[in-house]
Each structure stands twice: as structure tokens, then as C-alpha cells.
Design a protein around this motif. Sequence first.
Motif, mmCIF file in Angstrom:
data_model
loop_
_atom_site.group_PDB
_atom_site.id
_atom_site.type_symbol
_atom_site.label_atom_id
_atom_site.label_comp_id
_atom_site.label_asym_id
_atom_site.label_seq_id
_atom_site.Cartn_x
_atom_site.Cartn_y
_atom_site.Cartn_z
ATOM 1 N N TRP A 53 16.173 -12.837 21.475
ATOM 2 C CA TRP A 53 16.963 -11.609 21.520
ATOM 3 C C TRP A 53 16.144 -10.427 21.003
ATOM 4 O O TRP A 53 15.203 -10.592 20.238
ATOM 5 C CB TRP A 53 18.250 -11.766 20.710
ATOM 6 N N LYS A 54 16.541 -9.238 21.462
ATOM 7 C CA LYS A 54 15.906 -8.009 20.979
ATOM 8 C C LYS A 54 16.442 -7.705 19.586
ATOM 9 O O LYS A 54 17.654 -7.681 19.372
ATOM 10 C CB LYS A 54 16.186 -6.839 21.920
ATOM 11 N N THR A 55 15.517 -7.453 18.655
ATOM 12 C CA THR A 55 15.920 -7.281 17.255
ATOM 13 C C THR A 55 15.763 -5.855 16.751
ATOM 14 O O THR A 55 16.529 -5.410 15.896
ATOM 15 C CB THR A 55 15.085 -8.203 16.363
ATOM 16 N N HIS A 56 14.756 -5.158 17.232
ATOM 17 C CA HIS A 56 14.441 -3.831 16.704
ATOM 18 C C HIS A 56 14.068 -2.902 17.852
ATOM 19 O O HIS A 56 13.924 -3.327 19.003
ATOM 20 C CB HIS A 56 13.278 -3.918 15.705
ATOM 21 N N SER A 57 13.881 -1.628 17.511
ATOM 22 C CA SER A 57 13.458 -0.643 18.504
ATOM 23 C C SER A 57 11.985 -0.314 18.368
ATOM 24 O O SER A 57 11.516 0.706 18.885
ATOM 25 C CB SER A 57 14.295 0.634 18.355
ATOM 26 N N GLY A 58 11.245 -1.170 17.662
ATOM 27 C CA GLY A 58 9.805 -1.027 17.512
ATOM 28 C C GLY A 58 9.181 -2.397 17.365
ATOM 29 O O GLY A 58 9.878 -3.419 17.395
ATOM 30 N N SER A 59 7.866 -2.434 17.215
ATOM 31 C CA SER A 59 7.182 -3.708 17.018
ATOM 32 C C SER A 59 7.761 -4.441 15.819
ATOM 33 O O SER A 59 8.017 -3.838 14.767
ATOM 34 C CB SER A 59 5.686 -3.474 16.803
ATOM 35 N N VAL A 60 7.965 -5.748 15.959
ATOM 36 C CA VAL A 60 8.471 -6.570 14.864
ATOM 37 C C VAL A 60 7.274 -7.230 14.183
ATOM 38 O O VAL A 60 6.577 -8.049 14.788
ATOM 39 C CB VAL A 60 9.458 -7.643 15.371
ATOM 40 N N CYS A 77 11.382 -7.554 10.046
ATOM 41 C CA CYS A 77 11.072 -6.160 9.690
ATOM 42 C C CYS A 77 10.239 -5.550 10.801
ATOM 43 O O CYS A 77 9.565 -6.253 11.559
ATOM 44 C CB CYS A 77 10.367 -6.075 8.346
ATOM 45 N N SER A 78 10.252 -4.225 10.866
ATOM 46 C CA SER A 78 9.725 -3.580 12.063
ATOM 47 C C SER A 78 9.109 -2.216 11.775
ATOM 48 O O SER A 78 9.339 -1.590 10.741
ATOM 49 C CB SER A 78 10.867 -3.416 13.080
ATOM 50 N N PHE A 79 8.333 -1.776 12.765
ATOM 51 C CA PHE A 79 7.791 -0.426 12.781
ATOM 52 C C PHE A 79 8.898 0.618 12.850
ATOM 53 O O PHE A 79 8.675 1.786 12.526
ATOM 54 C CB PHE A 79 6.856 -0.283 13.988
ATOM 55 N N ASP A 80 10.111 0.204 13.257
ATOM 56 C CA ASP A 80 11.208 1.168 13.377
ATOM 57 C C ASP A 80 11.821 1.555 12.030
ATOM 58 O O ASP A 80 12.875 2.180 11.979
ATOM 59 C CB ASP A 80 12.288 0.647 14.331
#
Length: 386
Positions: A53-60, A77-80
Motif C-alpha cells: 500500500w501507499k504510505t506517504h507522499s514522498g520517499s519512504v 518515516c518519509s521525506f514528506d
Amino acid sequence: MFVARSIAADHKDLIHDVSYDFHGRRMATCSSDQSVKVWDKSDDGEWHCTASWKTHSGSVWRVTWAHPEFGQVLASCSFDRTAAVWEEIVGESNDKQRGLSHWIKRTTLVDSRTSVTDVKFAPKHMGLMLTTCSADGVVRIYEAPDVMNLSQWSLQHEISCKLSCSCISWNPSSSRAHPPMFAVGSDDNVTYTGKVQIFEYNENTRKYAKAETLMTVTDPVHDVAFAPNLGRSFHVLAIATKDVRIFKLVPMRRETATTSGPTKFEVQVMAQFDNHNSQVWRVSWNITSTLLASSGDDGCVRLWKANYMDNWKCTGILRGDGTPVNGTSGQAGAANVIGASGTLASQAAVGGAASAGRYFFPHLDPPRTGSRLGHLLPPLTHRADV
């Protein structure tokens, strides 16, 4: 002898992290395609993707498992600029006919103003606590006061490290003689100060205070890992920088019983290796802290072991495709390898070798600056049956 098998990870971009659960039967992967995948190991040893599944709006950047005492819980955790907590729900999925599990987001932690670079659950004996570190130089510690309601997390501590943070590691010791303690590393380009800081919890002030800075580590740090503590009076910390370093932190005896400041440590360098001849991206211990694995830009995983005199030496080298380098042995057990193409390769030691080094994944990953390829290696320690 190793036998390699490939697993099509099917990520659409670079895979940044692989994490095993406590028992080593499940793993999670995360990628720049903004997704997390969960894999389950069947009885025949094959890995099957059971959720994606998609978790974030940036690189994880990272994904990690909570202790199974708290259920099937993941954090990412992510770049977002966020971290998220996910929980598996059984029996409520519309994908049941396809054998896929159902993960739902319990909370999003939005306190960071910059990229969240690492996320780790605290040791089980501390309760359900989650730690993040960010490029803004702040470590944040959250607690779930009700483990049955993971939508509620409270920010307990906000600790400024003055330098951009890249990685964190909790000291796993549950001894009452050792207050809660964690290490945080920095990949900041500042050259005049130490890049690894040790923070310790103070019962009197109920805050974390800096206990030590490893001033000899001045190059960017990509990973830190406390060794499992099996009753030792001292602590062992591995560091991945331009080389592999192993430090021994010996608590100094306090002058008086009324001293309330953080513990002072005698810092000793147990080993330092530049065999990778390149940047080292991950270091990871086995469950008994007798074996250390490291991975670097040379495309190899190197296994380190100490003899009875505490002299560390390289005991095995594995290439990125899982094959041992000529002249070295693979006596550390089975291994798993992952490449930049998003393909997983699983290796098994023939004849049932020692389980101490059983699970690890070296893989290619561009650092957050995007300037070069690096290698990441998730923990070796998730083995309950050792």
C-alpha cells in the motif's frame, strides 16, 4: 555454501529499507515509490507478498516492526516530513480471497519540519514508545498510553541534537543498572565536531540529557547499532561511516550516590575496519552480539567476529548477488540480498548453518543527497529461537 533465490519485490523505485519482525517470519520493505510491502515466509521457505500500500507522499526511508506483544504494528518515516503507525487488521479485508492482509493507518506524526530520516520502537520493557529523528536535528519520543488504541500518541520528549540527524539506535539493555539510553548519528557535513551523540534518561529531571559525544567520529554517519546486552556491565556500539567502528562504552563509577547528572563513560575503540574501501551504509548485530554485519559501496556484505581475546576479524564476505568472495567462508548462516532493481534474492545455507547471522538484506540505496549509491542493511537481531 550458499544457494541464492530471487524474489520479485515489484517496487517501482529504489528500495530503502528492509525490516524483519521479532520472529524473522515476516518482513517489510519500503521504497521511493512511496509504498510499503509486507512479506510472509511460508513453511517451504518461500516469501510471499501479503500486503502492499501507499504510505506517504514522498520517499519512504525506513520501516520498522513493534514487538509482537503489542500486535502486528509497523512504523514508517518519509521525506514528506511525517512518520506513520500502521496496524494489521485480521478478518476485515476485502482482499481476503487473494490472501492479502489489511493494514490501516492508526496515526500520522507531523511534528517534524523536515525529512524524518529514521524511526525506531523503544525496547519492549519501556512500553510502546516510538522514536523519530529528523534532518532538522531533533529526536522526538512518542508514547502510546493505551496500547489498545494506537490512534493516540503523545509527544513525550523533544531533544535537540544541534546537527542534522540520520539514524538512531536504542540500547536494548533492560537492566535496572542502565537507564534508558539511545545513540543518534549525523550525516552533517560539519567536520569539527563528533557525529555520534549518546543520550540518557534522568529519573530526577524526567528528561533525556547528553551523556557522551564520540568526538573521534567526525565523518558523516549513516547508521548506528547498539549490540544486544546479555548481562554486560558495559555497552557496545557499532557505527557505519567511511569505515566500520566498534566502540565500548564503560560506565564510570559515580563519586557519590547523590550525583544526579548523566552517566560518564570511558570510551574505548574496540575495532576499526576500512576493508570496504568506501562508504559504509549499514551495521547490524546478531541476537547474541557475537557477529556484526556491515555493507558498503563496494557492493559487499562483510561479517565480523571477535575471538576469545576480543580481537575482531573478518570471517566472511558476500557479494551483492549473495555469492561468497573467494577465500572467505559463509559460516554466519543464511542470508538475503536485495538490489537496486527492486529484486529480492534469498539465500539459504546448505546443511543448516548457525542461525546467529540468519537474516539480513544488503541493498543499494542513494543517500538522501542523491549523490552516490550506498548499501543498507537491516537488523540481524530478530530471532526469537536463538
